[in-house]
Design a protein around this motif. Structure first.
Motif, PDB file in Angstrom:
ATOM      1  N   LYS A  78      38.701  13.483 -43.009  1.00  0.00           N
ATOM      2  CA  LYS A  78      38.883  12.297 -43.860  1.00  0.00           C
ATOM      3  C   LYS A  78      37.572  11.831 -44.473  1.00  0.00           C
ATOM      4  O   LYS A  78      37.478  11.562 -45.671  1.00  0.00           O
ATOM      5  N   GLU A  83      36.711  11.676 -48.414  1.00  0.00           N
ATOM      6  CA  GLU A  83      36.389  10.416 -49.102  1.00  0.00           C
ATOM      7  C   GLU A  83      35.033  10.528 -49.809  1.00  0.00           C
ATOM      8  O   GLU A  83      34.874  10.070 -50.936  1.00  0.00           O
ATOM      9  N   TRP A 112      37.370  18.567 -51.440  1.00  0.00           N
ATOM     10  CA  TRP A 112      38.559  17.742 -51.670  1.00  0.00           C
ATOM     11  C   TRP A 112      39.814  18.591 -51.835  1.00  0.00           C
ATOM     12  O   TRP A 112      40.864  18.314 -51.245  1.00  0.00           O
ATOM     13  N   LYS A 116      35.441  12.580 -52.908  1.00  0.00           N
ATOM     14  CA  LYS A 116      36.047  11.826 -54.005  1.00  0.00           C
ATOM     15  C   LYS A 116      34.986  11.021 -54.738  1.00  0.00           C
ATOM     16  O   LYS A 116      34.968  10.962 -55.974  1.00  0.00           O
TER      17      LYS A 116
END
Lengths: 440, 172
Positions: A125, A129, A113, A132
């Motif tokens: 991406k 994600e 991240w 996260k």
């Protein structure tokens, strides 16, 4: 008491662990991070250095007595005192537990991240994600643990706190903006307490917590790229070109020591490779391809009329070989009290099953009123078995009774219609529709 | 109660010579006669003086702001915790629980005299709490447990059992 020199580049969070431990234990630690004592990229490649530290990585510790150590956790351990290491076998094991937790649960997603936001790794991406979500999971575990505790192990600061705090420094500095960290109040309290202890402050200085989540820094990334990727024709080309090398490196060095930007060293190939590796395997990978496209149905369900378009689409395309339909019923309806609480039960389950979204769809409905309600739902899963036992997503599943429906039966058709549309008689329930939730 | 507290504090501060205290008034306010000046009156005055005597002024706060917060809680201690009636208990616990939600110690990020005297003052309340109430005011309980384990603090008080694993997790 240990006395010696720590070789590192400046501001290295891995070196911080050893430096803070030395602050607590009183070990006489000299830090060699700048020329002439140590020049990163040069000193650590000299034969003399490699003789002592064959990996050529930092931080590396050399005692005044000649004792040499690499790997930051080992160095921090060595420079600690008994209180930091854990005075009882139990406490010592718990310290080790959290040190390993930092390495395996925090560092990989944190790197995935944070690195792109520092411009030292390409942005992906999907990987970000996923990272996260993984960070959230680690934070949830910590938050729960720190609910009843002031520090991670025992009632004093230990190597566990030092290690986990250091592993989260970049997260808190770069991306954990107030709204993101707000649910993890206990973690925040603990983190802020730790970084404000004098022994931490001397090493870390003032740590400024993130105010706005940093995003991928494409410009910096381009600047940081070494010459070997100077003229990428397509976006994909350099990635592939770098692959064989990445692999080789990975084998040799499971864990990279350096994480800070330092252009002369292609240090992040390995972290990149680590990060790109899928964290969890797709449990449905072994199934043959299905003709039923889940996402297509979900699109129809979301955007068009349920009865007129979505349900016909569902039956036209449903593939009973590749998918199965299940009826779920909450086992403990007697314990359901206020309806909003029951709804939280449903949405909570959905959140915890987040990873399943690609392969499942569900409509779960709360029937009845306060103190007299029940929860049941219709689920569509990839494969013929319940998705939960075959995966590691067994959260909540045991609180429900599950029954597989024959997709050709009238019962199934009726239930699908009623549950998808949130209207109908719901004869099998005997209570009035209260509200529904969709997992998609 | 205050006298035993002061003697525990003396031990915590490792002061060599124990002082002799007397009390005055119905509320038994502690008084310390000093050989070279006017007598010191009141728990807070005497406690702060002991801290200075022991050269542990960091226990009163290490910045202007934290010194103010320490004083605030010392005042809270004598105004709210010295005499309360039963109805006040929940308000006290609720206020503290909210305050301690994002804090480890009473003042800033350091252990101070405010922690010690708040701990002494709230001890009888916590001692009487049922396990379930301790969980309800988890932030207070966590802080309390931390302070009672702080080396040298507990002294004259019995330890209070605190569970680290919640047994009523469904509540709030």
């Amino acid at each position: 008491m240990a006395a010696g020199t720590l070789y590192t580049y400046p501001e290295n969070w891995r070196a911080f662990k050893a430096q803070i431990a030395a602050q607590y234990s009183g070990a006489a630690l000299k830090v060699a991070s700048t020329t002439p004592a140590f020049t990163f990229g040069q000193t650590n490649r000299t034969p003399a250095f490699l003789q002592n530290f064959p990996l050529g990585k930092v931080p590396a510790y050399q005692g005044d007595d000649g004792f040499c150590l690499f790997e930051s956790n080992a160095i921090a351990h060595y420079l600690s005192n008994e209180a930091l290491r854990g005075a009882t076998p139990q406490a010592a094991a718990q310290v080790l537990q959290w040190v390993s937790f930092a390495d395996s649960e925090i560092i990989p997603p944190a790197s995935t991240w944070v690195f792109p936001t520092l411009g030292i790794m390409q942005f992906n991406k999907q990987a970000t994600e996923q990272a996260k979500e993984d960070v959230k999971r680690a934070l949830t575990v910590l938050n729960q643990h720190l609910n009843t505790r002031t520090f991670l192990v025992g009632e004093r600061i230990s190597l566990a706190d030092i290690t986990v705090v250091c592993s989260m420094l970049w997260l808190y500095k770069q991306v954990l903006e107030p709204s993101f960290r707000q649910p993890y109040n206990n973690v925040n309290r603990w983190f802020i307490t730790c970084i404000n202890q004098p022994q931490f402050k001397v090493v870390l200085g003032e740590v400024k917590l993130c105010e706005k989540m940093a995003q991928f820094d494409a410009k910096k990334f381009a600047e940081m790229q070494p010459k070997k990727e100077a003229a990428p024709k397509k976006e994909k080309a350099p990635k592939e070109a770098a692959k064989p090398q990445e692999k080789k490196e990975k084998k040799k060095e499971e864990k990279k020591e350096e994480k800070k930007p330092a252009p002369e060293e292609d240090m992040d190939d390995c972290d990149a490779a680590l990060a790109a590796e899928p964290k969890s395997k797709d449990p449905f990978a072994h199934l043959p391809k299905s003709t039923f496209v889940m996402i297509e149905f979900k699109r129809k369900y979301s955007n068009e009329d349920t009865l007129a378009v979505a349900i016909p689409h569902f039956w036209d395309n449903f593939d009973k070989e590749g998918y199965s339909i299940w009826y779920s019923q909450y086992k403990y309806s007697d314990e359901l009290t206020l309806t909003f609480k029951s709804c939280n039960l449903i949405t909570g389950m959905f959140q915890r099953l987040d990873k399943l979204r690609k392969n499942a769809f569900a409509s779960v409905i709360l029937f009845g009123t306060d103190n007299n309600s029940s929860i049941s739902g219709i689920w569509v899963f990839r494969g013929q078995e319940l998705a939960f036992p075959v995966t590691d997503w067994q959260i909540d599943y045991e609180s429900y009774d599950w029954r597989k429906l024959d997709s050709d039966s009238e019962e199934c058709k009726t239930m699908v219609k009623e549950y998808f549309a949130w209207e109908g008689d719901f004869k099998h329930v005997g209570k009035a529709f209260n509200q529904g939730k969709i997992f998609k | 109660m205050a006298l035993r507290e002061l003697s525990s504090l003396e031990k915590f501060l490792e002061l060599k010579k124990p002082n002799k205290y007397s009390t005055q008034g119905d509320k038994k306010v502690p008084v310390l006669q000093s050989s070279d000046g006017p007598p010191l009156v009141g728990l807070i005055t005497i406690a702060c003086n002991l801290v200075k005597e022991a050269k542990r002024s960091e226990l009163l706060g290490d910045s202007a702001e934290s010194r103010a917060v320490v004083q605030q809680w010392l005042e809270y201690r004598v105004t709210k915790l010295n005499n309360y009636n039963k109805d006040d208990i929940r308000t006290i616990l609720k206020d503290l629980n909210l305050y301690l939600q994002d804090k480890t110690f009473m003042a800033e990020n350091q252990f101070t005299l405010a922690d010690i005297l708040m701990y002494y003052g709230i001890h009888p309340i916590i001692l009487d709490l049922a396990m379930q109430e301790k969980e309800q005011f988890m932030n207070v309980t966590r802080w309390f447990d931390h302070i009672q384990h702080y080396p040298g603090v507990r002294r004259h008080l019995p330890p209070v059992v605190v569970l680290k694993n919640r047994i009523y997790p469904s509540r709030h």
